[in-house]
Design a protein around this motif. Structure first.
Motif, PDB file in Angstrom:
ATOM      1  N   LYS A  87      11.512  16.393  -7.790  1.00 39.41           N
ATOM      2  CA  LYS A  87      11.159  16.171  -6.388  1.00 39.41           C
ATOM      3  C   LYS A  87      10.236  14.959  -6.269  1.00 39.41           C
ATOM      4  CE  LYS A  87      11.733  20.852  -4.572  1.00 39.41           C
ATOM      5  NZ  LYS A  87      11.093  21.972  -3.823  1.00 39.41           N
ATOM      6  N   ILE A  88      10.450  14.169  -5.213  1.00 41.54           N
ATOM      7  CA  ILE A  88       9.574  13.047  -4.900  1.00 41.54           C
ATOM      8  C   ILE A  88       9.050  13.261  -3.493  1.00 41.54           C
ATOM      9  CG2 ILE A  88       9.473  10.559  -4.457  1.00 41.54           C
ATOM     10  CD1 ILE A  88      11.593  10.143  -6.558  1.00 41.54           C
ATOM     11  N   ALA A  89       7.743  13.225  -3.340  1.00 46.69           N
ATOM     12  CA  ALA A  89       7.152  13.431  -2.018  1.00 46.69           C
ATOM     13  C   ALA A  89       7.553  12.300  -1.079  1.00 46.69           C
ATOM     14  CB  ALA A  89       5.633  13.494  -2.131  1.00 46.69           C
ATOM     15  N   PRO A  90       7.687  12.576   0.220  1.00 49.06           N
ATOM     16  CA  PRO A  90       7.883  11.491   1.183  1.00 49.06           C
ATOM     17  C   PRO A  90       6.772  10.465   1.005  1.00 49.06           C
ATOM     18  CG  PRO A  90       8.131  13.613   2.255  1.00 49.06           C
ATOM     19  CD  PRO A  90       7.608  13.892   0.881  1.00 49.06           C
ATOM     20  N   THR A  91       7.172   9.192   0.943  1.00 46.56           N
ATOM     21  CA  THR A  91       6.223   8.132   0.607  1.00 46.56           C
ATOM     22  C   THR A  91       6.383   6.970   1.573  1.00 46.56           C
ATOM     23  OG1 THR A  91       6.312   8.745  -1.741  1.00 46.56           O
ATOM     24  CG2 THR A  91       5.462   6.552  -1.203  1.00 46.56           C
ATOM     25  N   THR A 126       0.856  -1.181   0.000  1.00 52.95           N
ATOM     26  CA  THR A 126       0.000   0.000   0.000  1.00 52.95           C
ATOM     27  C   THR A 126       0.894   1.234   0.000  1.00 52.95           C
ATOM     28  OG1 THR A 126      -1.723  -1.142   1.247  1.00 52.95           O
ATOM     29  CG2 THR A 126      -1.772   1.265   1.262  1.00 52.95           C
ATOM     30  N   VAL A 127       0.687   2.129  -0.963  1.00 50.29           N
ATOM     31  CA  VAL A 127       1.511   3.317  -1.108  1.00 50.29           C
ATOM     32  C   VAL A 127       0.773   4.509  -0.519  1.00 50.29           C
ATOM     33  CG1 VAL A 127       2.660   4.870  -2.738  1.00 50.29           C
ATOM     34  CG2 VAL A 127       2.587   2.399  -3.189  1.00 50.29           C
ATOM     35  N   ILE A 128       1.428   5.202   0.419  1.00 50.01           N
ATOM     36  CA  ILE A 128       0.840   6.390   1.033  1.00 50.01           C
ATOM     37  C   ILE A 128       1.755   7.571   0.750  1.00 50.01           C
ATOM     38  CG2 ILE A 128       0.098   7.496   3.179  1.00 50.01           C
ATOM     39  CD1 ILE A 128      -0.400   4.719   4.336  1.00 50.01           C
ATOM     40  N   SER A 129       1.347   8.419  -0.188  1.00 51.40           N
ATOM     41  CA  SER A 129       2.112   9.621  -0.477  1.00 51.40           C
ATOM     42  C   SER A 129       1.776  10.690   0.552  1.00 51.40           C
ATOM     43  CB  SER A 129       1.791  10.135  -1.883  1.00 51.40           C
ATOM     44  OG  SER A 129       2.392  11.396  -2.091  1.00 51.40           O
ATOM     45  N   LEU A 130       2.789  11.357   1.043  1.00 50.49           N
ATOM     46  CA  LEU A 130       2.572  12.407   2.029  1.00 50.49           C
ATOM     47  C   LEU A 130       2.526  13.784   1.386  1.00 50.49           C
ATOM     48  CD1 LEU A 130       4.906  11.082   4.868  1.00 50.49           C
ATOM     49  CD2 LEU A 130       2.486  10.646   4.503  1.00 50.49           C
ATOM     50  N   ALA A 131       2.351  13.816   0.068  1.00 51.24           N
ATOM     51  CA  ALA A 131       2.207  15.087  -0.629  1.00 51.24           C
ATOM     52  C   ALA A 131       0.825  15.675  -0.361  1.00 51.24           C
ATOM     53  CB  ALA A 131       2.386  14.886  -2.129  1.00 51.24           C
ATOM     54  N   PRO A 132       0.724  16.983  -0.236  1.00 53.99           N
ATOM     55  CA  PRO A 132      -0.597  17.613  -0.128  1.00 53.99           C
ATOM     56  C   PRO A 132      -1.457  17.274  -1.336  1.00 53.99           C
ATOM     57  CG  PRO A 132       1.147  19.177   0.418  1.00 53.99           C
ATOM     58  CD  PRO A 132       1.820  17.947  -0.139  1.00 53.99           C
ATOM     59  N   GLU A 133      -2.750  17.201  -1.140  1.00 54.07           N
ATOM     60  CA  GLU A 133      -3.661  16.765  -2.202  1.00 54.07           C
ATOM     61  C   GLU A 133      -3.610  17.649  -3.441  1.00 54.07           C
ATOM     62  OE1 GLU A 133      -7.609  16.282  -0.736  1.00 54.07           O
ATOM     63  OE2 GLU A 133      -7.059  14.748   0.741  1.00 54.07           O
ATOM     64  N   ASN A 134      -3.268  18.911  -3.261  1.00 55.61           N
ATOM     65  CA  ASN A 134      -3.303  19.848  -4.395  1.00 55.61           C
ATOM     66  C   ASN A 134      -1.985  19.913  -5.162  1.00 55.61           C
ATOM     67  OD1 ASN A 134      -1.917  21.050  -2.289  1.00 55.61           O
ATOM     68  ND2 ASN A 134      -2.559  23.136  -2.827  1.00 55.61           N
ATOM     69  N   GLU A 135      -1.029  19.029  -4.813  1.00 57.33           N
ATOM     70  CA  GLU A 135       0.265  19.080  -5.481  1.00 57.33           C
ATOM     71  C   GLU A 135       0.452  17.871  -6.396  1.00 57.33           C
ATOM     72  OE1 GLU A 135       2.878  21.718  -2.310  1.00 57.33           O
ATOM     73  OE2 GLU A 135       3.314  19.579  -2.497  1.00 57.33           O
ATOM     74  N   ASP A 136       0.744  18.157  -7.656  1.00 57.59           N
ATOM     75  CA  ASP A 136       0.942  17.108  -8.651  1.00 57.59           C
ATOM     76  C   ASP A 136       2.442  16.977  -8.938  1.00 57.59           C
ATOM     77  OD1 ASP A 136       0.933  15.328 -10.707  1.00 57.59           O
ATOM     78  OD2 ASP A 136      -0.177  16.592 -12.116  1.00 57.59           O
ATOM     79  N   PHE A 137       3.042  15.941  -8.401  1.00 58.07           N
ATOM     80  CA  PHE A 137       4.481  15.764  -8.557  1.00 58.07           C
ATOM     81  C   PHE A 137       4.870  15.207  -9.928  1.00 58.07           C
ATOM     82  CE2 PHE A 137       4.492  16.673  -4.159  1.00 58.07           C
ATOM     83  CZ  PHE A 137       5.800  16.944  -3.775  1.00 58.07           C
TER      84      PHE A 137
END
Length: 479
Positions: free
Chosen positions: A336-340, A318-329
């Motif tokens: 940049k890669i969001a903390p995951t 299960t992948v949980i991205s810690l990026a804010p919902e409004n940010e498209d990486f």
């Protein structure tokens, strides 16, 4: 091999010869000259801080000046100052015991610390300033000369470092050689008096093999998968803040970054929530356009890290991205890669086999601490191990039953910042150690010196052997 590489190789060989000749003209530099060199290195960092910070950011695509100051420049200045302030004492000979009764009759034993000569230093890209200047504390403090091969992945920083060092030191004291893997391979084959390499374990094997041809002693500061063990007594709020501070620093591109986490069964969901809060508190304005959040160094590593996530998800994680919902990486210029977080990971996933070196954190649950110890011990020895908790018996059990390069309790990475502690790996995570006096010793030859008594008490040990000889030998060979 190109003509350019031929010229570089020839230049390296000539420089090594010049440094060795210069070393023989002054084999044991006095404390004052060593301190002067350490002060020069400190001044280079302090006086050129802004230019160095800008070069690193340009090489990474983006890294904040604050991150470079905190994780690159400040530790290096600290290491150089610590050596400067202590090298006089480190240089003093150590008295040792002489065999009885020789010591009573005027004999004496001691260890003198002599520079090894010319040290080769191969440095990585993740901390391109600190990993040059921090080892210099021990290398220059021990009185050596040095040739440096910095990473080709940070060309702006390497070029600036070479320029600054060449302005401050003569080529027979400190020399820098830039270039790609071919230059690095040729560099590692040179007959140095000592060779230090910091980087991936896979490359470390090649470096050690090349050094073996010249019987060159090596210091290998490698990496591995450094585990975090969360005890049942740990505060998950504290764990989340400190683990994620270490994981997002430099976007996880740290050999000491926590590589995977063990959390007690039943506490995983709480830990995930605390991690989300911790990351949000560190980066309240988001991540994508946040100056405090670092880019991945290049496209190859960016693709490698995204490949870990895709492989894990395909195999059931299960992948949980810690990026804010409004940010498209997926739409960005800076890699940049969001903390995951990766949940429900299995050992067949690539992310659980390779050192991650990025902002991805697998989380595993456990029922008993013995199984955690067994899991760690079945794998290569890590560069670091991290334990969180207040149960001292559990802490001692983990420390005594696992082998790692170093340990931080109730935090991550911070043992590396203690100047008076040795830093290095064990097994696949490295050979040898440096920092502080341990760095001085690593780059010194420990020369045994024995002064014999002038009283000829050893006549009985020379032929012809008589009763006194046999009596003395028999007295020594007994339980």
């Amino acid at each position: 091999m190109s003509s350019v590489e031929d010229r570089i190789n020839s230049h390296m060989e000539n420089t090594l010869s010049a440094q060795k000749q210069a070393f023989l003209q002054n084999v044991i530099p006095d404390a004052r000259s060593r301190i002067d060199k350490l002060n020069i290195a400190i001044e280079l960092l302090v006086d050129n801080r802004k230019e160095l910070e800008e070069a690193v950011s340009e090489d990474f695509g983006h890294r904040s000046d604050e991150a470079t100051a905190f994780s690159d420049i400040m530790p290096a200045v600290g290491a150089l100052k610590f050596a400067r302030d202590n090298v006089r004492n480190w240089m003093k000979a150590e008295k040792r015991r002489s065999v009885f009764p020789l010591g009573l009759l005027g004999a004496n034993s001691k260890v003198e610390f002599q520079p090894k000569g010319v040290v080769g230093l191969m440095t990585p890209w993740n901390f391109p300033i600190g990993m040059v200047f921090t080892p210099l504390a021990g290398i220059l403090g021990a009185g050596n000369r040095v040739m440096i091969k910095p990473s080709e992945f940070t060309p702006k920083t390497s070029e600036l470092t070479a320029k600054l060092l060449s302005q401050a030191f003569s080529v027979d004291e400190v020399a820098v050689f830039q270039g790609g893997p071919e230059v690095g391979a040729a560099f590692s084959k040179l007959p140095f008096d000592h060779l230090m390499f910091t980087g991936a374990t896979s490359i470390g094997r090649h470096v050690m093999r090349a050094a073996a041809e010249n019987l060159t002693p090596v210091t290998l500061e490698l990496g591995g998968k450094s585990p975090v063990v969360i005890g049942k007594s740990a505060s998950l709020d504290l764990v989340a803040k400190r683990v994620m501070a270490g994981k997002v620093l430099n976007a996880g591109q740290i050999c000491l970054a926590p590589d995977y986490v063990f959390v007690p069964e039943g506490k995983q969901d709480e830990l995930i929530q605390e991690i989300k809060k911790a990351v949000s508190a560190m980066h309240p304005s988001g991540l994508l356009n946040n100056d405090d959040y670092t880019s991945v160094i290049n496209e190859r590593h960016y693709s490698r890290l995204n490949g870990y996530i895709e492989d894990a998800e395909k195999k059931g994680a299960t992948v949980i991205s810690l990026a804010p919902e409004n940010e498209d990486f997926s739409q960005q210029p800076h890699r940049k890669i969001a903390p995951t977080l990766l949940i429900n990971v299995s050992d067949d996933m690539q992310v659980m086999q390779d050192e991650i070196f990025g902002p991805i954190l697998p989380i595993k649950t456990y029922s008993d601490i013995e199984s955690v110890v067994g899991y760690i011990n079945e794998r290569d020895r890590p560069l670091a191990l991290y334990y969180f908790g207040s149960d001292q018996r559990e802490e001692r059990s983990i420390l005594e039953n696992t082998v790692s390069g170093g340990v931080t309790v109730n935090d991550v990475i911070f043992h590396n910042g203690q100047q008076d502690l040795p830093f290095g790996g064990t097994g696949a995570s490295g050979i040898g150690c440096y920092h502080g006096r341990d760095g001085f010793l690593e780059f010194s030859h420990k020369k045994a010196v024995f002064h014999q008594t002038k009283i000829d008490v050893l006549q009985m040990l020379r032929p012809p052997y008589g009763k006194l000889f046999h009596s003395e030998v028999n007295r020594k060979i007994k339980r």
